[in-house]
Design a protein around this motif. Sequence first.
Motif, PDB file in Angstrom:
ATOM      1  N   SER A 213       0.824  -1.206   0.000  1.00  0.00           N
ATOM      2  CA  SER A 213       0.000   0.000   0.000  1.00  0.00           C
ATOM      3  C   SER A 213       0.860   1.260   0.000  1.00  0.00           C
ATOM      4  N   HIS A 214       0.500   2.212  -0.860  1.00  0.00           N
ATOM      5  CA  HIS A 214       1.285   3.436  -0.993  1.00  0.00           C
ATOM      6  C   HIS A 214       0.451   4.514  -1.687  1.00  0.00           C
ATOM      7  N   LEU A 215       0.975   5.726  -1.689  1.00  0.00           N
ATOM      8  CA  LEU A 215       0.401   6.816  -2.473  1.00  0.00           C
ATOM      9  C   LEU A 215       1.539   7.509  -3.217  1.00  0.00           C
ATOM     10  N   HIS A 216       1.221   8.551  -3.972  1.00  0.00           N
ATOM     11  CA  HIS A 216       2.220   9.210  -4.813  1.00  0.00           C
ATOM     12  C   HIS A 216       2.321  10.681  -4.435  1.00  0.00           C
ATOM     13  N   PRO A 217       3.161  11.004  -3.444  1.00  0.00           N
ATOM     14  CA  PRO A 217       3.266  12.406  -3.010  1.00  0.00           C
ATOM     15  C   PRO A 217       3.789  13.326  -4.110  1.00  0.00           C
ATOM     16  N   HIS A 218       3.407  14.576  -4.043  1.00  0.00           N
ATOM     17  CA  HIS A 218       3.898  15.652  -4.925  1.00  0.00           C
ATOM     18  C   HIS A 218       3.296  15.605  -6.330  1.00  0.00           C
ATOM     19  N   SER A 219       2.423  14.631  -6.608  1.00  0.00           N
ATOM     20  CA  SER A 219       1.762  14.556  -7.916  1.00  0.00           C
ATOM     21  C   SER A 219       0.288  14.906  -7.757  1.00  0.00           C
ATOM     22  N   VAL A 220      -0.390  15.101  -8.878  1.00  0.00           N
ATOM     23  CA  VAL A 220      -1.811  15.443  -8.864  1.00  0.00           C
ATOM     24  C   VAL A 220      -2.659  14.255  -9.296  1.00  0.00           C
ATOM     25  N   ILE A 221      -2.321  13.684 -10.444  1.00  0.00           N
ATOM     26  CA  ILE A 221      -3.027  12.518 -10.980  1.00  0.00           C
ATOM     27  C   ILE A 221      -2.020  11.389 -11.161  1.00  0.00           C
ATOM     28  N   SER A 222      -2.385  10.200 -10.717  1.00  0.00           N
ATOM     29  CA  SER A 222      -1.575   9.013 -10.946  1.00  0.00           C
ATOM     30  C   SER A 222      -2.431   7.968 -11.647  1.00  0.00           C
ATOM     31  N   GLY A 223      -1.773   6.981 -12.214  1.00  0.00           N
ATOM     32  CA  GLY A 223      -2.544   5.943 -12.891  1.00  0.00           C
ATOM     33  C   GLY A 223      -1.684   4.853 -13.464  1.00  0.00           C
ATOM     34  N   THR A 224      -2.354   3.915 -14.113  1.00  0.00           N
ATOM     35  CA  THR A 224      -1.700   2.744 -14.705  1.00  0.00           C
ATOM     36  C   THR A 224      -2.445   2.336 -15.953  1.00  0.00           C
ATOM     37  N   THR A 225      -1.698   1.889 -16.957  1.00  0.00           N
ATOM     38  CA  THR A 225      -2.299   1.211 -18.098  1.00  0.00           C
ATOM     39  C   THR A 225      -1.733  -0.201 -18.136  1.00  0.00           C
ATOM     40  N   TYR A 226      -2.528  -1.152 -18.600  1.00  0.00           N
ATOM     41  CA  TYR A 226      -2.238  -2.571 -18.387  1.00  0.00           C
ATOM     42  C   TYR A 226      -1.817  -3.258 -19.683  1.00  0.00           C
ATOM     43  N   VAL A 227      -0.663  -3.935 -19.595  1.00  0.00           N
ATOM     44  CA  VAL A 227      -0.015  -4.530 -20.766  1.00  0.00           C
ATOM     45  C   VAL A 227      -0.288  -6.026 -20.841  1.00  0.00           C
ATOM     46  N   SER A 228      -0.228  -6.714 -19.702  1.00  0.00           N
ATOM     47  CA  SER A 228      -0.491  -8.152 -19.640  1.00  0.00           C
ATOM     48  C   SER A 228      -1.181  -8.463 -18.322  1.00  0.00           C
ATOM     49  N   MET A 229      -2.372  -9.055 -18.399  1.00  0.00           N
ATOM     50  CA  MET A 229      -3.145  -9.408 -17.212  1.00  0.00           C
ATOM     51  C   MET A 229      -3.622 -10.857 -17.353  1.00  0.00           C
TER      52      MET A 229
ATOM     53  N   GLY B 184      -5.047  -3.135 -21.982  1.00  0.00           N
ATOM     54  CA  GLY B 184      -5.448  -1.966 -22.749  1.00  0.00           C
ATOM     55  C   GLY B 184      -6.242  -0.943 -21.968  1.00  0.00           C
ATOM     56  N   ASP B 185      -6.634  -1.287 -20.717  1.00  0.00           N
ATOM     57  CA  ASP B 185      -7.353  -0.330 -19.879  1.00  0.00           C
ATOM     58  C   ASP B 185      -6.388   0.699 -19.302  1.00  0.00           C
ATOM     59  N   VAL B 186      -6.934   1.840 -18.946  1.00  0.00           N
ATOM     60  CA  VAL B 186      -6.192   2.849 -18.183  1.00  0.00           C
ATOM     61  C   VAL B 186      -7.054   3.243 -16.984  1.00  0.00           C
ATOM     62  N   LEU B 187      -6.440   3.287 -15.810  1.00  0.00           N
ATOM     63  CA  LEU B 187      -7.089   3.743 -14.588  1.00  0.00           C
ATOM     64  C   LEU B 187      -6.386   5.007 -14.113  1.00  0.00           C
ATOM     65  N   LEU B 188      -7.160   5.996 -13.704  1.00  0.00           N
ATOM     66  CA  LEU B 188      -6.619   7.255 -13.171  1.00  0.00           C
ATOM     67  C   LEU B 188      -7.280   7.549 -11.835  1.00  0.00           C
ATOM     68  N   TRP B 189      -6.498   8.107 -10.913  1.00  0.00           N
ATOM     69  CA  TRP B 189      -7.031   8.533  -9.624  1.00  0.00           C
ATOM     70  C   TRP B 189      -6.200   9.705  -9.126  1.00  0.00           C
ATOM     71  N   GLU B 190      -6.722  10.431  -8.152  1.00  0.00           N
ATOM     72  CA  GLU B 190      -5.935  11.506  -7.555  1.00  0.00           C
ATOM     73  C   GLU B 190      -4.805  10.893  -6.723  1.00  0.00           C
ATOM     74  N   SER B 191      -3.639  11.512  -6.776  1.00  0.00           N
ATOM     75  CA  SER B 191      -2.420  10.881  -6.273  1.00  0.00           C
ATOM     76  C   SER B 191      -2.408  10.645  -4.773  1.00  0.00           C
ATOM     77  N   TRP B 192      -3.299  11.296  -4.027  1.00  0.00           N
ATOM     78  CA  TRP B 192      -3.362  11.066  -2.584  1.00  0.00           C
ATOM     79  C   TRP B 192      -4.086   9.774  -2.220  1.00  0.00           C
ATOM     80  N   LEU B 193      -4.697   9.109  -3.181  1.00  0.00           N
ATOM     81  CA  LEU B 193      -5.481   7.899  -2.902  1.00  0.00           C
ATOM     82  C   LEU B 193      -4.552   6.703  -2.697  1.00  0.00           C
ATOM     83  N   ARG B 194      -4.617   6.117  -1.515  1.00  0.00           N
ATOM     84  CA  ARG B 194      -3.753   4.974  -1.192  1.00  0.00           C
ATOM     85  C   ARG B 194      -4.239   3.732  -1.950  1.00  0.00           C
TER      86      ARG B 194
END
Length: 206
Positions: free
Chosen positions: A116-132, A174-184
Motif C-alpha cells: 500500500s502506498h500513495l504518490h506524493p507531490h503529484s496530482v493525478i496518478s494511474g496505470t495502463t495494463y499490458v499483460s493481465m 489496454g485499460d487505463v485507470l486514473l485517480w488523484e495521487s493522494w489515494l492509497r
Amino acid sequence: MANIKSLFVTRLYHAQLSEFGTPVDADELEASCYSIAEDDEAGQEWCEKEGYPGYTSYASLTDLPWRFPIFQQIVDSLDQHVAAFAEDLEFDLADRKLVLEDLWINILPEGGTHSSHLHPHSVISGTTYVSMPDGASALKLEDPRSGRLMAAPPRKQNAREELRTFVYVAPKVGDVLLWESWLRHEVPMNMAEDERISVSFNYKWE
C-alpha cells in the motif's frame, strides 16, 4: 423524509487507452517492456537491493518515451485521458496544465505484491495494463478516510461500492485507470503463473 447525500467524493477514471490517440500494438508494447527490463542493469540492481519482486524501471529510467516511440504513443493518449479526468474533477488549472512527471514499467511475477502506498507531490496518478493473465492481481483502492474510522463497525459484505473500506478493480489489457495521487492503493499478491505487466505514471501541475 431524511435527505441523505454523498459528500467529498473520490473519483476513479476507467477507460480503454485506445479511446484517445493511435491504438497501441499490445504485442510490441509487451516486447518493449521485456527488452527494457533485460537491458536495465541499474533497475535490476535497485529491485534486488530494495527487495522489489520482479522488475520496475521506477528508480532507474526517466526517458522511456525517448527510448521507445511506443511509449511516446502511450503518453500522447494519456495526456488526453488526464485532461478528460481533470475536467470531470472540475479542477481550476488557471493558465497552467497537468503534464507528465514520470512513467515506468512494472513486471510482477507469480507471488509478487506491491504494498500500500500513495504518490506524493503529484496530482493525478494511474496505470495502463499490458499483460493481465488469469489470476493476476486486481488493483486495491483504500478509503482515504480509513485512519479516521476509529470505532466504526465494519461494513456489510454487500455494502454499496461507494461505502466500502476497500474496492478492488480488475482491469483488462489496454485499460487505463486514473485517480488523484493522494489515494492509497496496492497490488495484492499475483496469483497467476505468468507475469503481470503494467505501465504506471504521475502527472503534476505546472
